[in-house]
Write a protein that holds these residues in place. Structure first.
Motif, PDB file in Angstrom:
ATOM      1  N   LEU A 245       0.786  -1.308   0.007  1.00  0.00           N
ATOM      2  CA  LEU A 245      -0.068  -0.055   0.143  1.00  0.00           C
ATOM      3  C   LEU A 245       0.881   1.372  -0.216  1.00  0.00           C
ATOM      4  O   LEU A 245       1.860   1.138   0.697  1.00  0.00           O
ATOM      5  CB  LEU A 245      -0.870  -0.025   1.228  1.00  0.00           C
ATOM      6  CG  LEU A 245      -2.157  -0.944   1.045  1.00  0.00           C
ATOM      7  CD1 LEU A 245      -2.780  -1.101   2.430  1.00  0.00           C
ATOM      8  CD2 LEU A 245      -3.094  -0.478  -0.085  1.00  0.00           C
ATOM      9  N   GLY A 246       0.393   2.282  -0.583  1.00  0.00           N
ATOM     10  CA  GLY A 246       1.342   3.735  -0.858  1.00  0.00           C
ATOM     11  C   GLY A 246       2.381   3.606  -1.838  1.00  0.00           C
ATOM     12  O   GLY A 246       2.705   4.678  -2.412  1.00  0.00           O
ATOM     13  N   ARG A 247       2.289   2.432  -2.788  1.00  0.00           N
ATOM     14  CA  ARG A 247       3.259   2.395  -3.568  1.00  0.00           C
ATOM     15  C   ARG A 247       2.656   2.461  -5.177  1.00  0.00           C
ATOM     16  O   ARG A 247       1.388   1.896  -5.138  1.00  0.00           O
ATOM     17  CB  ARG A 247       4.233   1.170  -3.632  1.00  0.00           C
ATOM     18  CG  ARG A 247       5.097   0.821  -2.592  1.00  0.00           C
ATOM     19  CD  ARG A 247       6.183   1.963  -2.659  1.00  0.00           C
ATOM     20  NE  ARG A 247       7.360   1.909  -1.601  1.00  0.00           N
ATOM     21  CZ  ARG A 247       8.061   1.323  -1.525  1.00  0.00           C
ATOM     22  NH1 ARG A 247       8.314   0.549  -2.429  1.00  0.00           N
ATOM     23  NH2 ARG A 247       9.000   1.176  -0.376  1.00  0.00           N
ATOM     24  N   SER A 248       2.868   3.047  -6.091  1.00  0.00           N
ATOM     25  CA  SER A 248       2.351   2.833  -7.344  1.00  0.00           C
ATOM     26  C   SER A 248       2.078   1.335  -7.921  1.00  0.00           C
ATOM     27  O   SER A 248       3.010   0.822  -7.978  1.00  0.00           O
ATOM     28  CB  SER A 248       3.127   3.617  -8.415  1.00  0.00           C
ATOM     29  OG  SER A 248       2.465   3.489  -9.757  1.00  0.00           O
TER      30      SER A 248
END
Length: 783
Positions: A245-248
């Motif tokens: 989560l939070g990564r492209s």
């Protein structure tokens, strides 16, 4: 030019062709000429119903010769991983969706992603028999004779596949240990085809082509994946649902060849298997030699990256099929009209591994170069050995073009900023550098030689061991001042990055436009019968004249990008790169440069050329010439004032692009030195009024300005508030024109234009007639 990226794998040696094939073959196939059936045998399906999974590759065996369609001999088509499923008495052929993945997820997560997105069902066929072991047979010929690739749509509205004239040929079936090859004839027809298709067909309405289909064994050991967040490299997007989560989720999978060092720990090492390209022997000898020279430049880039003897180029051996997946081929393609060259790659869609490079080079591109250079310096210098020999200059371009298109099949993007840094990449579109030496046109330095610094960098970047190492290389290149501008930020007229332009030259676009205008003036002054070879139809002077009259066309487009311009680099969070608007002072200089290209002097055809360009056409059936020349005034009489209008339209279309005016409006808010859209229009109106006082040429320019402004006001992309302001300014000009007094030609023209600008119905009629804002003859591609 990049056309398509498709998927495939390597082939191996062929087996003898017999009716039923041995255990060595990829799969058993029976191809019977008597009944036309091509029977495939697949093993019993697994628990998911899948009986076979292969790479599926399709290529065009025979083109149709029309540049407008891109249906060229040797061109790859869309493909990927195909799987065959059994459903009762039916077999389903479907293309897997490889865009959405879960590379590090659990089996359940991977299954969830796979079941959440659609695959593409290509065909459903009948199973003819089932053996005791569960294997089953079906006729694959109906699949092969379908239009899977949208040919009918690409040919134009109304075309449809003719099933009774389309067939798979069993005789052309070829069997290999790792692949099976099939060929099918597809036929199409239309009662009233477009001229560019009627021109290439023996009957006019009928179009036929052969398509090669390949089923290929999937690579056993996939190549490690590299990513390209900067878009420096040609890449395919994948969305990875297993990232934290939070990564492209978007992963740009870089396309590259498999290149392995003998000593993986050495900074410089020989490679286990070099990349080899082959030049089509169909290319004429001089061009073939030029291509061998130009393509070989890439060896420098791989050497610089630490890969010794990693790249070489040879002539395609006799008897080798250019569509054979084992060979990277530079194909020599013939068309009825000049068109784009392009490089396409067949890849493994899972990893981005390039398995075959296919380059398509148009034979008429070189002919167009020779035409331009002969018109510049005289056809008599051809094959003379002179430093400005037109043939030598054209061959210099062929070297660069071969390197450029092979560069695409190696994985490299266009970089349209290269021309602003001194020819530092073959992946730009190079303008021929036409110089004036002692007042005479000089072609001795028309094109650069060898790979550029950007090409060396991108080779190291692409073949770096890890994404982290590639990022470090990119940041080092940024620190050196290397610049990159992609297709999306360069190709459309509306783009505003002043560093991204096609067929421009040097860092200062305004200064280069001034220089090119000087060259153009000399070229127009010397244009004469010697622009064409002795014995050629003198009517063909009209075709040779067009690129000389519009010699400045690409530099005009480059200059216009600075108006409302924004230097916007490709960067990642953490990179030390900034976005900058072009300064107001620079933009005013740009506006001055564009206005200079709209002057009466710039747009007056020399009087001596009107009779020279009015010879009767010896053959009016040459479609390739008809689309390249400017319309005449009736019969063979050359219309110099139409040439004036065409020159003005090109400048105005670049200047008045709606997105450009929108950016000017926005920038003017923050920097009053930037000209506003209203100030641009005021400048155009003053220019029109002044030009009209000079005579017929000036009135044509002024009328074209008025109509082009009205056309812009009616375009959807223009902000409403800008449109209201410009319309108010235009109506004020209309009133001023209508109030003109006197009975001379100028006063009559002013009252007539004023009446037209105040009559919306009349304006609509005028704009619908393309003779009032004539189309500019084709420019791209050149060279």
């Amino acid at each position: 030019m990049i056309k398509r990226v498709i998927f495939g794998c390597l082939l191996t040696a062929a087996l003898p062709v017999t009716p039923v094939y041995s255990q060595q073959a990829l799969l058993p196939v029976t191809a019977a000429q008597e009944d036309g059936k091509i029977i495939l045998t697949l093993p019993r399906q697994d628990d998911e119903g899948v009986a076979g999974r292969f790479l599926y590759v399709a290529q065009i065996e025979t083109g149709i010769g029309s540049s407008a369609t891109g249906v060229d001999r040797g061109a790859p088509l869309r493909n990927g991983i195909i799987r065959f499923r059994r459903a009762g008495s039916k077999v389903i052929a479907e293309l897997e969706n490889t865009t959405f993945v879960a590379t590090s997820g659990s089996a359940a997560q991977k299954a969830s992603v796979a079941n959440s997105f659609t695959n593409a069902t290509l065909w459903v066929g009948d199973i003819s028999s089932t053996d005791k072991d569960g294997s089953f047979k079906f006729d694959f010929a109906p699949f092969l004779s379908m239009d899977h690739f949208g040919f009918a749509a690409s040919l134009g509205d109304g075309y449809g596949l003719l099933a009774n004239r389309s067939v798979a040929d069993p005789v052309k079936t070829r069997i290999f240990p790792d692949n099976v090859e099939f060929s099918a004839l597809l036929s199409f027809a239309l009662n009233k085809p477009a001229p560019e298709l009627r021109n290439v067909s023996p009957t006019g309405p009928d179009i036929s082509l052969w398509v090669r289909h390949s089923l290929v064994r999937l690579p056993v050991v996939p190549m490690p994946v590299r990513h390209d967040p900067y878009d420096y490299i040609i890449n395919v997007p994948q969305y990875d649902f297993s990232v934290p989560l939070g990564r492209s989720m978007l992963r740009k999978v870089a396309l590259r060849h498999r290149l392995e060092k003998v000593d993986p720990n050495a900074a410089r090492s020989r490679v286990k298997k070099p990349i080899v390209y082959y030049v089509d022997s169909a290319a004429p000898p001089a061009i073939r030699k030029a291509l061998l020279d130009g393509v070989s430049w890439w060896a420098q880039a791989f050497e610089h990256a630490g890969y010794i003897d990693a790249f070489r180029v040879e002539e395609l051996p006799a008897g080798i099929d250019p569509l054979d997946m084992r060979y990277n081929v530079v194909n020599w393609v013939n068309r009825a009209t000049r068109g784009w060259a392009y490089g396409a790659s067949i890849i493994d869609p899972r990893t981005g591994e390039i398995l075959k490079g296919s380059v398509m080079l148009d034979s008429l591109r070189a002919q167009q170069d020779v035409l331009i250079f002969q018109a510049l310096v005289g056809a008599g210098l051809s094959d003379s050995g002179d430093p400005s020999d037109p043939v030598a200059a054209a061959l210099a371009r062929i070297r660069q073009l071969g390197a450029h298109e092979v560069g695409h099949t190696l994985g490299f993007q266009h970089n349209f900023a290269a021309s602003t840094q001194g020819r530092y990449s073959v992946m730009d579109y190079p303008a021929p550098r036409v110089k004036l030496t002692n007042g005479k046109i000089d072609l001795s330095d028309a094109y650069g030689v060898g790979i550029g610094e950007w090409d060396k960098f991108t080779t190291r970047y692409l073949y770096a061991e890890t994404d982290e190492a590639a990022r470090s290389l990119a940041q080092a290149a940024q620190a050196k001042g290397y610049r990159f501008v992609s297709d999306n930020d360069s190709r459309p007229t509306s783009t505003g990055n002043p560093e991204g332009a096609l067929w421009d030259d040097f860092a200062d676009p305004v200064a280069e436009l001034s220089r090119v205008m000087q060259v153009r003036a000399v070229a127009l002054a010397r244009f004469n019968v010697d622009a064409i070879p002795a014995g050629q139809d003198l009517a063909s002077l009209r075709r040779a004249f067009v690129p000389i009259w519009l010699l400045h066309r690409f530099q005009i487009e480059a200059v216009a990008k600075s108006l409302g311009g924004v230097v916007s680099p490709s960067a990642l969070a953490g990179d030390a790169l900034a976005v900058n608007n072009v300064s107001g002072a620079q933009q005013m200089a740009v506006l001055d440069g564009l206005m200079n290209a709209l002057t009466v002097d710039a747009l007056t055809v020399p009087a001596r050329l009107q009779p020279l360009l009015s010879y009767a056409q010896g053959d009016d059936g040459d479609y390739a010439t008809q689309i390249e020349i400017m319309p005449t005034a009736g019969g063979p009489a050359f219309d110099t004032l139409r040439a004036t209008e065409i020159g003005a339209v090109h400048v105005l279309d670049s200047l008045l692009d709606p997105q450009r005016l929108n950016r000017l409006d926005m920038q003017h808010v923050y920097d009053p030195a930037v000209p506003s859209p209203v100030q641009v229009l005021a400048r155009l109106i003053a220019h029109a009024d002044a030009a009209a006082t000079t005579g017929a040429v000036g009135r044509r320019i002024a009328t074209t300005i008025a109509l082009d402004v009205v056309k812009t006001l009616r375009e959807k992309g223009l902000a409403r508030s800008i449109g209201l302001q410009l319309n108010g300014k235009l109506q004020a000009w209309s009133k001023d024109l209508s109030n003109s007094r006197g009975s001379d030609e100028l006063a009559d023209w002013r009252r007539g234009l004023g009446a037209l600008l105040s009559d919306q119905a009349a304006l609509t009629a005028a704009l619908s007639d393309r003779t009032h804002l004539p189309a500019v003859p084709p420019g791209m591609p050149i060279g």
